[in-house]
Design an enzyme around this catalytic site. Structure first.
Site, mmCIF file in Angstrom:
data_model
loop_
_atom_site.group_PDB
_atom_site.id
_atom_site.type_symbol
_atom_site.label_atom_id
_atom_site.label_comp_id
_atom_site.label_asym_id
_atom_site.label_seq_id
_atom_site.Cartn_x
_atom_site.Cartn_y
_atom_site.Cartn_z
ATOM 1 N N ASP A 84 28.053 35.027 -2.759
ATOM 2 C CA ASP A 84 29.321 36.221 -3.177
ATOM 3 C C ASP A 84 28.955 37.093 -4.025
ATOM 4 O O ASP A 84 29.420 38.104 -4.035
ATOM 5 C CB ASP A 84 30.336 35.166 -3.416
ATOM 6 C CG ASP A 84 30.904 34.368 -2.394
ATOM 7 O OD1 ASP A 84 30.493 33.401 -2.171
ATOM 8 O OD2 ASP A 84 31.779 35.185 -1.605
ATOM 9 N N ARG A 94 40.625 39.504 -4.232
ATOM 10 C CA ARG A 94 39.657 38.394 -4.406
ATOM 11 C C ARG A 94 38.565 38.795 -5.607
ATOM 12 O O ARG A 94 37.602 39.768 -5.126
ATOM 13 C CB ARG A 94 39.106 37.560 -3.203
ATOM 14 C CG ARG A 94 40.011 37.249 -2.215
ATOM 15 C CD ARG A 94 39.266 35.944 -1.308
ATOM 16 N NE ARG A 94 38.917 35.197 -1.758
ATOM 17 C CZ ARG A 94 38.081 34.235 -1.159
ATOM 18 N NH1 ARG A 94 37.750 34.493 0.002
ATOM 19 N NH2 ARG A 94 37.655 32.923 -1.771
ATOM 20 N N ARG A 120 37.332 35.897 5.498
ATOM 21 C CA ARG A 120 36.717 35.368 4.164
ATOM 22 C C ARG A 120 35.331 35.371 4.355
ATOM 23 O O ARG A 120 34.461 35.919 5.544
ATOM 24 C CB ARG A 120 37.209 34.149 4.084
ATOM 25 C CG ARG A 120 37.387 33.171 5.130
ATOM 26 C CD ARG A 120 36.382 31.866 5.706
ATOM 27 N NE ARG A 120 35.319 31.666 4.889
ATOM 28 C CZ ARG A 120 34.085 31.943 5.575
ATOM 29 N NH1 ARG A 120 33.945 32.211 6.684
ATOM 30 N NH2 ARG A 120 32.847 31.581 4.913
ATOM 31 N N GLY A 121 34.348 35.282 3.476
ATOM 32 C CA GLY A 121 32.984 35.420 3.530
ATOM 33 C C GLY A 121 32.582 36.694 2.956
ATOM 34 O O GLY A 121 33.294 37.615 3.036
ATOM 35 N N ALA A 122 31.682 36.897 2.037
ATOM 36 C CA ALA A 122 31.386 38.138 1.345
ATOM 37 C C ALA A 122 31.263 39.411 2.037
ATOM 38 O O ALA A 122 31.967 40.346 2.073
ATOM 39 C CB ALA A 122 30.254 37.796 0.434
ATOM 40 N N ASN A 172 28.213 31.548 -5.501
ATOM 41 C CA ASN A 172 28.646 30.981 -4.077
ATOM 42 C C ASN A 172 29.703 29.907 -4.185
ATOM 43 O O ASN A 172 30.012 29.285 -5.138
ATOM 44 C CB ASN A 172 27.219 30.712 -3.285
ATOM 45 C CG ASN A 172 27.449 30.565 -1.752
ATOM 46 O OD1 ASN A 172 28.062 31.418 -1.149
ATOM 47 N ND2 ASN A 172 27.096 29.752 -1.202
ATOM 48 N N LYS A 173 30.170 29.415 -2.944
ATOM 49 C CA LYS A 173 31.147 28.520 -2.802
ATOM 50 C C LYS A 173 30.952 27.243 -3.854
ATOM 51 O O LYS A 173 29.657 26.878 -3.751
ATOM 52 C CB LYS A 173 30.865 28.019 -1.325
ATOM 53 C CG LYS A 173 32.092 26.924 -0.803
ATOM 54 C CD LYS A 173 33.610 27.216 -1.387
ATOM 55 C CE LYS A 173 33.954 28.655 -0.814
ATOM 56 N NZ LYS A 173 35.084 29.257 -1.533
#
Ligand code: MRU
Length: 396
Positions: free
Chosen positions: A249, A101, A50-52, A259-260
């Protein structure tokens, strides 16, 4: 101590993709091996990777796995080039990977890098294409680390005295091929003695801050403390935060940042307390086809993330009787235990021991839940974007 203590996030080795399973960190440092692109899609959806920026590399590796397994099974035409069906399937698989995603632009960016390579080499055989795809996917991983180190150095230049940072989610090494974006800036600032302290927000519902960022900072020896998300205003009001720094993201043309979930709230708090709010991201996170934050598709995730907590770990039997009991439970593979009140637990053998994965319900079963994984912070709240090409101040 230092970043050299951190693992690589994902890599290609012996024809398969290896990745640190982030669903099990920090309690278990398992490495997951993906042999097929479908397996890698499952890992992406479950947040094992995970994580862009890491998703960008994972997207490219997914096509490398496809070209190795399915692509190479396709015979070349008489003239030695891949058949038309090769390119049709490759495009269909690319769409499937991108759909895993939707919010982080980097995933489709990584997949498209490979798509363009394939299109530019339509005169090659499936074997030759496979070699090119693997080499390019590995290059994207290397380039990601290089970009992160460059943006880290650019961002560190903003801080010339020991600084108290607050960060959100995990925009660290684990969210990239290596090094990190927001944490990359903190690692570069630490290297020149300019980090006094890092506040880590836990980042409900999946706790990327509590599980991953807290772990990374411990590995690197940077002084940090974990807070619940609702404590951010309090530490800001007390004057304990000099700068907020987060990853992204997707960044729209007008500078809005996805973003988150919870990032927007922090940006508003930072503005209220006159604290600079920085977004650190590689250029691959800027989406030239997305005019504003309103055009960004926001992923909604399973309500179970909000309705309970997930815990994984190892069972360490302390007597032979307990060992025999777990042996019996797992004779036929994974054992699903039925627990009261909707809690769930599975136990499986692992090495010489037994691994468990549990989900404990914390809400009444009928509770309605809304679980967007990201939010959009309007550009007006952002002090500067930190990229590998330098620090950019928004126009607004
Ligand atoms: O759902 P996740 O864990 O993939 O979300 C990650 C984030 O929101 C990060 O802040 C973002 O991808 C930047 S990572 C350098």
């Amino acid at each position: 101590m230092g970043v050299e203590n951190l693992p690589k996030t994902l890599w290609w080795e012996d024809g398969v993709v290896h990745l640190v399973d982030q669903t099990r960190l920090p309690l278990q440092g398992d490495v997951l091996v993906c042999h097929t692109y479908e397996g890698l899609i499952t890992a992406i959806k479950s947040l094992a990777v995970r994580g862009a920026p890491a998703l960008g590399v994972a997207g490219a590796f997914a096509l490398a796995l496809w070209s190795q397994v399915e692509g190479r099974e396709m015979s070349a035409n008489d003239n030695g080039v891949a058949p038309a069906i090769y390119f049709e399937r490759c495009a269909a698989v690319a769409d499937e990977v991108i759909a895993a995603r939707p919010t982080a632009i980097n995933l489709s960016w990584g997949v498209r890098q490979i798509g363009e390579l394939v299109q530019a080499n339509r005169d090659k055989s499936p074997d030759e294409l496979h070699d090119l795809i693997v080499a390019h996917a590995c290059e994207l991983a290397t380039e990601d680390e290089t970009a992160n180190r460059a943006l880290g150095a650019a961002g560190a230049g903003l801080f010339d005295t020991p600084t108290k940072f607050l960060t959100y989610c995990n925009a660290g090494s684990l969210a990239t091929a290596f090094y990190g974006t927001a944490l990359g800036v903190i690692y570069a600032a630490e290297a020149v003695g300019n980090v006094e302290h890092v506040w880590v927000c836990e980042t409900r519902p999946v706790n990327q801050g509590a599980r991953l960022t807290a772990w990374e900072l411990l590995q690197t020896g940077i002084p940090s403390a974990l807070i619940c998300d609702n404590m951010a205003a309090d530490v800001m009001a007390k004057g304990w935060v000099d700068a907020v720094i987060v990853g992204a993201d997707r960044i729209a043309v007008n500078g809005d940042v996805a973003n988150k979930i919870g990032t927007y709230a922090l940006a508003v708090l930072a503005r209220a307390h006159e604290i600079p709010f920085y977004v650190a991201a590689p250029m691959s996170t800027f989406d030239p086809d997305c005019p504003t934050g309103k055009d960004i598709e926001i992923e909604e995730r399973d309500e179970r993330e909000v309705a309970g907590v997930t815990v994984s770990g190892m069972i360490e039997p302390t007597t032979d009787t307990i060992t025999r009991a777990f042996d019996a439970l797992t004779t036929e593979g994974v054992c699903e235990l039925t627990l009261a009140k909707g809690h769930e637990m599975t136990v499986d053998r692992k090495g010489a021991g037994y691994a468990f994965d549990a989900w404990f319900r914390t809400t009444p079963p009928q509770t309605m839940i809304y679980n967007p994984a990201f939010d959009v912070t309007p550009a007006e709240y952002i002090t500067a974007y930190i990229t590998e090409t330098g620090v950019r101040i928004p126009d607004c």
